[in-house]
Design a protein around this motif. Structure first.
Motif, mmCIF file in Angstrom:
data_model
loop_
_atom_site.group_PDB
_atom_site.id
_atom_site.type_symbol
_atom_site.label_atom_id
_atom_site.label_comp_id
_atom_site.label_asym_id
_atom_site.label_seq_id
_atom_site.Cartn_x
_atom_site.Cartn_y
_atom_site.Cartn_z
ATOM 1 N N ARG A 177 -10.899 -21.798 25.029
ATOM 2 C CA ARG A 177 -9.770 -20.897 25.137
ATOM 3 C C ARG A 177 -9.079 -20.751 23.787
ATOM 4 O O ARG A 177 -8.182 -19.934 23.629
ATOM 5 C CB ARG A 177 -8.800 -21.494 26.156
ATOM 6 C CG ARG A 177 -8.041 -20.504 26.951
ATOM 7 C CD ARG A 177 -7.177 -21.242 27.936
ATOM 8 N NE ARG A 177 -7.853 -21.435 29.202
ATOM 9 C CZ ARG A 177 -7.216 -21.850 30.294
ATOM 10 N NH1 ARG A 177 -5.924 -22.120 30.246
ATOM 11 N NH2 ARG A 177 -7.871 -21.995 31.418
ATOM 12 N N GLY A 178 -9.455 -21.604 22.823
ATOM 13 C CA GLY A 178 -8.858 -21.511 21.482
ATOM 14 C C GLY A 178 -7.659 -22.429 21.300
ATOM 15 O O GLY A 178 -6.937 -22.323 20.316
ATOM 16 N N VAL A 179 -7.442 -23.349 22.245
ATOM 17 C CA VAL A 179 -6.334 -24.302 22.099
ATOM 18 C C VAL A 179 -6.700 -25.314 21.018
ATOM 19 O O VAL A 179 -7.861 -25.702 20.889
ATOM 20 C CB VAL A 179 -6.080 -25.044 23.439
ATOM 21 C CG1 VAL A 179 -4.987 -26.097 23.283
ATOM 22 C CG2 VAL A 179 -5.708 -24.043 24.524
ATOM 23 N N HIS A 180 -5.712 -25.718 20.230
ATOM 24 C CA HIS A 180 -6.009 -26.652 19.145
ATOM 25 C C HIS A 180 -6.310 -28.044 19.692
ATOM 26 O O HIS A 180 -5.818 -28.445 20.735
ATOM 27 C CB HIS A 180 -4.863 -26.697 18.141
ATOM 28 C CG HIS A 180 -4.940 -25.549 17.198
ATOM 29 N ND1 HIS A 180 -5.802 -25.523 16.136
ATOM 30 C CD2 HIS A 180 -4.314 -24.354 17.206
ATOM 31 C CE1 HIS A 180 -5.694 -24.366 15.507
ATOM 32 N NE2 HIS A 180 -4.799 -23.633 16.135
ATOM 33 N N ASP A 181 -7.109 -28.732 18.911
ATOM 34 C CA ASP A 181 -7.636 -30.031 19.292
ATOM 35 C C ASP A 181 -6.568 -31.006 19.785
ATOM 36 O O ASP A 181 -6.707 -31.614 20.838
ATOM 37 C CB ASP A 181 -8.345 -30.615 18.067
ATOM 38 C CG ASP A 181 -9.643 -31.271 18.447
ATOM 39 O OD1 ASP A 181 -10.449 -30.596 19.112
ATOM 40 O OD2 ASP A 181 -9.833 -32.449 18.100
ATOM 41 N N LYS A 182 -5.518 -31.137 18.993
ATOM 42 C CA LYS A 182 -4.489 -32.134 19.270
ATOM 43 C C LYS A 182 -3.840 -31.864 20.623
ATOM 44 O O LYS A 182 -3.725 -32.751 21.465
ATOM 45 C CB LYS A 182 -3.431 -32.075 18.157
ATOM 46 C CG LYS A 182 -3.147 -33.441 17.561
ATOM 47 C CD LYS A 182 -2.076 -33.312 16.512
ATOM 48 C CE LYS A 182 -2.205 -34.427 15.493
ATOM 49 N NZ LYS A 182 -1.579 -34.072 14.219
ATOM 50 N N GLU A 183 -3.432 -30.612 20.781
ATOM 51 C CA GLU A 183 -2.759 -30.199 22.000
ATOM 52 C C GLU A 183 -3.695 -30.397 23.197
ATOM 53 O O GLU A 183 -3.297 -30.926 24.241
ATOM 54 C CB GLU A 183 -2.398 -28.722 21.839
ATOM 55 C CG GLU A 183 -1.323 -28.235 22.758
ATOM 56 C CD GLU A 183 -1.146 -26.738 22.617
ATOM 57 O OE1 GLU A 183 -1.324 -26.213 21.492
ATOM 58 O OE2 GLU A 183 -0.858 -26.100 23.644
ATOM 59 N N ALA A 184 -4.962 -30.002 22.998
ATOM 60 C CA ALA A 184 -5.937 -30.109 24.075
ATOM 61 C C ALA A 184 -6.123 -31.567 24.466
ATOM 62 O O ALA A 184 -6.230 -31.899 25.653
ATOM 63 C CB ALA A 184 -7.261 -29.506 23.628
ATOM 64 N N LYS A 185 -6.131 -32.459 23.479
ATOM 65 C CA LYS A 185 -6.347 -33.878 23.781
ATOM 66 C C LYS A 185 -5.181 -34.474 24.548
ATOM 67 O O LYS A 185 -5.384 -35.300 25.450
ATOM 68 C CB LYS A 185 -6.612 -34.649 22.486
ATOM 69 C CG LYS A 185 -8.071 -34.512 22.062
ATOM 70 C CD LYS A 185 -8.424 -35.325 20.855
ATOM 71 C CE LYS A 185 -9.927 -35.241 20.613
ATOM 72 N NZ LYS A 185 -10.280 -35.474 19.215
ATOM 73 N N LEU A 186 -3.962 -34.063 24.199
ATOM 74 C CA LEU A 186 -2.789 -34.528 24.953
ATOM 75 C C LEU A 186 -2.921 -34.122 26.419
ATOM 76 O O LEU A 186 -2.721 -34.924 27.334
ATOM 77 C CB LEU A 186 -1.519 -33.917 24.357
ATOM 78 C CG LEU A 186 -0.976 -34.625 23.105
ATOM 79 C CD1 LEU A 186 0.210 -33.862 22.548
ATOM 80 C CD2 LEU A 186 -0.579 -36.057 23.462
ATOM 81 N N CYS A 187 -3.275 -32.855 26.618
ATOM 82 C CA CYS A 187 -3.479 -32.317 27.960
ATOM 83 C C CYS A 187 -4.565 -33.100 28.688
ATOM 84 O O CYS A 187 -4.423 -33.451 29.862
ATOM 85 C CB CYS A 187 -3.946 -30.876 27.842
ATOM 86 S SG CYS A 187 -2.733 -29.707 28.324
ATOM 87 N N GLY A 188 -5.657 -33.349 27.953
ATOM 88 C CA GLY A 188 -6.810 -34.028 28.536
ATOM 89 C C GLY A 188 -6.463 -35.436 28.983
ATOM 90 O O GLY A 188 -6.864 -35.878 30.063
ATOM 91 N N MET A 189 -5.682 -36.147 28.153
ATOM 92 C CA MET A 189 -5.290 -37.512 28.521
ATOM 93 C C MET A 189 -4.430 -37.489 29.786
ATOM 94 O O MET A 189 -4.602 -38.327 30.679
ATOM 95 C CB MET A 189 -4.522 -38.181 27.364
ATOM 96 C CG MET A 189 -5.396 -38.772 26.263
ATOM 97 S SD MET A 189 -6.811 -39.735 26.830
ATOM 98 C CE MET A 189 -6.010 -41.250 27.355
ATOM 99 N N ALA A 190 -3.526 -36.517 29.868
ATOM 100 C CA ALA A 190 -2.664 -36.407 31.045
ATOM 101 C C ALA A 190 -3.520 -36.185 32.291
ATOM 102 O O ALA A 190 -3.266 -36.762 33.354
ATOM 103 C CB ALA A 190 -1.678 -35.262 30.855
ATOM 104 N N MET A 191 -4.563 -35.366 32.128
ATOM 105 C CA MET A 191 -5.433 -35.046 33.247
ATOM 106 C C MET A 191 -6.224 -36.269 33.693
ATOM 107 O O MET A 191 -6.358 -36.533 34.896
ATOM 108 C CB MET A 191 -6.397 -33.941 32.805
ATOM 109 C CG MET A 191 -6.638 -32.889 33.822
ATOM 110 S SD MET A 191 -5.234 -32.704 34.846
ATOM 111 C CE MET A 191 -5.028 -31.102 35.111
ATOM 112 N N LEU A 192 -6.736 -37.039 32.699
ATOM 113 C CA LEU A 192 -7.484 -38.253 33.033
ATOM 114 C C LEU A 192 -6.579 -39.258 33.734
ATOM 115 O O LEU A 192 -6.998 -39.971 34.647
ATOM 116 C CB LEU A 192 -8.086 -38.867 31.755
ATOM 117 C CG LEU A 192 -9.290 -38.125 31.164
ATOM 118 C CD1 LEU A 192 -9.659 -38.709 29.808
ATOM 119 C CD2 LEU A 192 -10.485 -38.206 32.114
#
Ligand SMILES: Nc1ncnc2c1ncn2[C@@H]1O[C@H](COP(=O)(O)OP(=O)(O)OP(=O)(O)O)[C@@H](O)[C@H]1O
Ligand SMILES: [Mg+2]
Lengths: 395, 228
Positions: free
Chosen positions: B114-129
């Motif tokens: 989707r073009g989201v930047h790495d850092k932001e995406a990783k924060l989101c990803g950790m929350a999801m995990l």
């Protein structure tokens, strides 16, 4: 998806299968290495060829005078004053250095010295750019004197038998004693002048003619005006000498001509090696294409997953294309390093000076990444056209 | 209720040699926001085919499909990719994680596309995990995780883009009944709490019983559609 991420993923993916990556890029590596080595080597050779004339200057013309065997009337050849009088033929002639070259026994303190005799005039010093280590060069006043200037190799040879100053010492030439009046510095040999002053005794040209009846003036070196038209000058000199000595043939050589022919040879070699380099790059490129096609087949499932979660076809294409480019660029980088190394070894073996040129590595990088794009495009295109359903179906 | 999925007269024909196979036979189906629907039916009845069409991975031979009001049959491949990325989250029977990437990298893939930047995406990803209860496994590769854990990663990946509908094709099919139930509990939790719209294809009666709506497919047709 950002380009940087594609590169990071491509590198990670290639590193996960190191042996295959290495084998895949072997062709590109060899191709790039040979392209870089040949261009670097060629440039080094050209530079080396030109360097010979750097010290000497390029405004040189030499003539070889050969007796015409059918005509025995003038076996004496031209005398010195006739040779020198050629200066009247053209104002473009700045200096004339005729010489004789003969081989007679030379001994020093009873030891045999290997070397030749060069009969020279005073102008030889400036025409051939001979530098003195000690003493003086032959002067125009020396005419028939038994003086000699010794070359650097001769000096090194006689040093074994005496420790003192060589100047003023006697050296025996065909049973005549010659007094050493000077020692020349080492002279850089080149492909233009056949005489080797390093390994010679330089004596007045008139003296040399007394030493042997075979001592004919058969070589003349001219230093000419640097703007002179070489062809015209050659003709003028030839006409003059022919009129003086109809029984002789004249062979001219000019520094400019030699440089031109060296460059021509170099160009032919470059084209030839470039052809070989291109063939190996082609083969290397096909290797990359092959490995990428295998990779696409192996990663069908991955492609399907990526498409399912939102990758566009373009994303898949770029992913594989970048992987192919990274792959060939890797081969390119190693190839460039190897190519420079090879040209270094060539330079060392031939005792040339070594420099890293900018152009060959640049060409190497460009060609290898272009090969990656060219040969990676089809596999990448194929990957991007896969049907997600087909790739995700359970086996 | 807002219809998210609206299928009318969907036909899917597979052409195999001389005889055509009618995999879907005039399917009409409306799924509304917030529904938890099970699709059941015997093997070869057309469940996966139906789900793939709903998920825009496959195209119907004829019929009209509207996904949250958009008629999707005219869209290009790239437009379909964008809609899959934004509106649909997939969960597959065999997880389909990328083997070279760790759990976190797998989870954030939809955001990256989707073009989201790495850092932001990783924060989101950790929350999801964290939501899936496996944040401590974020750096594990799929091969270093159990089936249940892998399916949680896959579910986190399906949810991270906040899709309008989650499509799961036999999500418990590769798991033992206990782990399968744990995954099913997550689906129910997501449906109850976050009002996620979820469609689950399953063989397992035990699973389908837990869904409010059960659609039965037989020979390419919907033969029953019950709301418990
Ligand atoms: N690509 C294809 N080409 C030809 N026939 C196909 C293709 N995909 C599916 N089919 C057929 O369509 C029918 C429906 O298949 P589908 O995969 O939807 O069944 P399913 O209900 O998911 O079965 P299962 O429970 O075993 O997964 C089957 O008869 C199958 O053989
Ligand atoms: Mg199925």
């Amino acid at each position: 998806m950002q380009l940087k991420r594609h590169f990071v993923e491509a590198i990670a993916n290639l590193l996960s299968n190191k042996l295959r990556t290495f084998l895949a890029v072997l062709g590109i590596l060899v191709g790039t290495a040979s392209v870089v080595a040949m261009i670097s080597g060629g440039k080094l050779a050209t530079r080396q060829a030109l360097a010979q004339f750097k010290a000497l200057g390029t405004n040189l013309l030499s003539v070889q005078i050969n007796k015409n065997s059918n005509n025995s009337s003038s076996n004496e050849g031209m005398d010195l004053s006739t040779i020198l009088a050629v200066k009247q033929a053209s104002p473009q002639i700045e200096k004339i250095a005729p010489y004789t070259n003969l081989y007679v026994p030379i001994t020093y303190e009873g030891h045999v010295i290997n070397g030749g005799i060069l009969g020279v005039t005073a102008s030889m010093k400036s025409v051939m750019k001979i530098a003195m280590e000690s003493g003086r060069f032959i002067s125009f006043l020396d005419t028939h004197e038994n003086f000699c200037v010794i070359g650097q190799d001769i000096y090194q040879a006689i040093k074994n038998y005496s420790v003192g100053d060589p100047i003023g010492q006697q050296i025996n030439v065909a049973d005549n004693y010659f007094t050493i009046i000077g020692v020349a510095k080492a002279w850089q040999a080149n492909s233009f002048i056949y005489a080797d002053p390093n390994n010679s005794l330089l004596v007045p040209i008139e003296t040399s003619k007394l030493l042997s009846k075979y001592a004919n003036i058969d070589s003349v070196i001219f230093r000419v005006n640097s703007n002179a038209d070489i062809d015209t000058l050659q003709n003028q000199i030839k006409n003059y000498y022919s009129s003086m000595d109809p029984g002789a043939d004249f062979y001219f050589q000019s520094a400019k001509e030699i440089i031109a022919s060296m460059q021509k040879q170099q160009e032919i070699l470059t084209v030839f090696l470039g052809f070989i380099g291109s063939i190996s790059l082609l083969v290397g490129g096909i290797g990359v294409m092959n490995i990428m096609l295998v990779s696409v087949t192996e990663r069908r499932r991955e492609i399907g997953i990526r498409l399912a979660i939102g990758a566009k076809r373009k994303d898949i294409r770029i992913m594989f294309l970048i992987e192919a480019v990274v792959l060939s660029l890797f081969g390119g980088i190693v190839g460039v390093i190897l190519g420079i190394l090879i040209s270094f070894i060539i330079a060392e073996a031939k005792h040339w000076g070594f420099t890293i040129f900018l152009l060959p590595p640049l060409i190497g990088f460009c060609v290898s990444s272009l090969a990656g794009i060219f040969f990676g495009y089809y596999p990448a295109y194929k990957a991007s056209k896969l049907d997600p359903i087909e790739t995700l179906r359970m086996e | 209720m807002l219809p998210i999925i609206n299928l009318s007269n969907i036909v899917k024909i597979y052409k195999s040699g001389s005889d055509d196979l009618l995999a879907l036979n005039h399917i009409n189906l409306i799924v509304s926001k917030g529904e938890l629907t099970a699709i059941i039916g015997e093997s070869g009845s057309g469940k996966s085919t139906l789900l793939n069409i709903i998920g825009l991975l496959d195209k119907p031979s004829s019929g009209i499909y509207q996904l949250s009001g958009i008629a999707v049959d005219e869209l290009s491949d790239d437009e379909l990719s964008v809609i899959r990325n934004q509106k649909i989250g997939f969960v597959f029977q065999s997880f389909f994680l990328l083997p070279r990437l760790n759990a976190l990298q797998n989870v954030i893939m939809p955001l990256i596309y989707r073009g989201v930047h790495d850092k932001e995406a990783k924060l989101c990803g950790m929350a999801m995990l964290e939501k899936m209860g496996i944040e401590q496994l974020w750096h594990h590769k799929p091969s270093q995780m159990s089936g249940g854990q892998q399916q949680r990663v896959a579910l986190a990946r399906a949810l991270i883009g906040e899709p309008e509908v989650i499509l799961a094709d036999e999500p418990t099919g590769s798991l033992d009944s206990k782990t399968g139930q744990e995954v099913m509990d997550l689906f129910i939790e997501l449906n109850n709490h976050d009002r996620n719209t979820i469609i689950v294809v399953t063989h397992d009666q035990h699973i389908s019983q837990q869904c409010r709506r059960v659609v039965r497919v037989h020979d390419g047709s919907i033969v029953s559609d019950e709301v418990n």
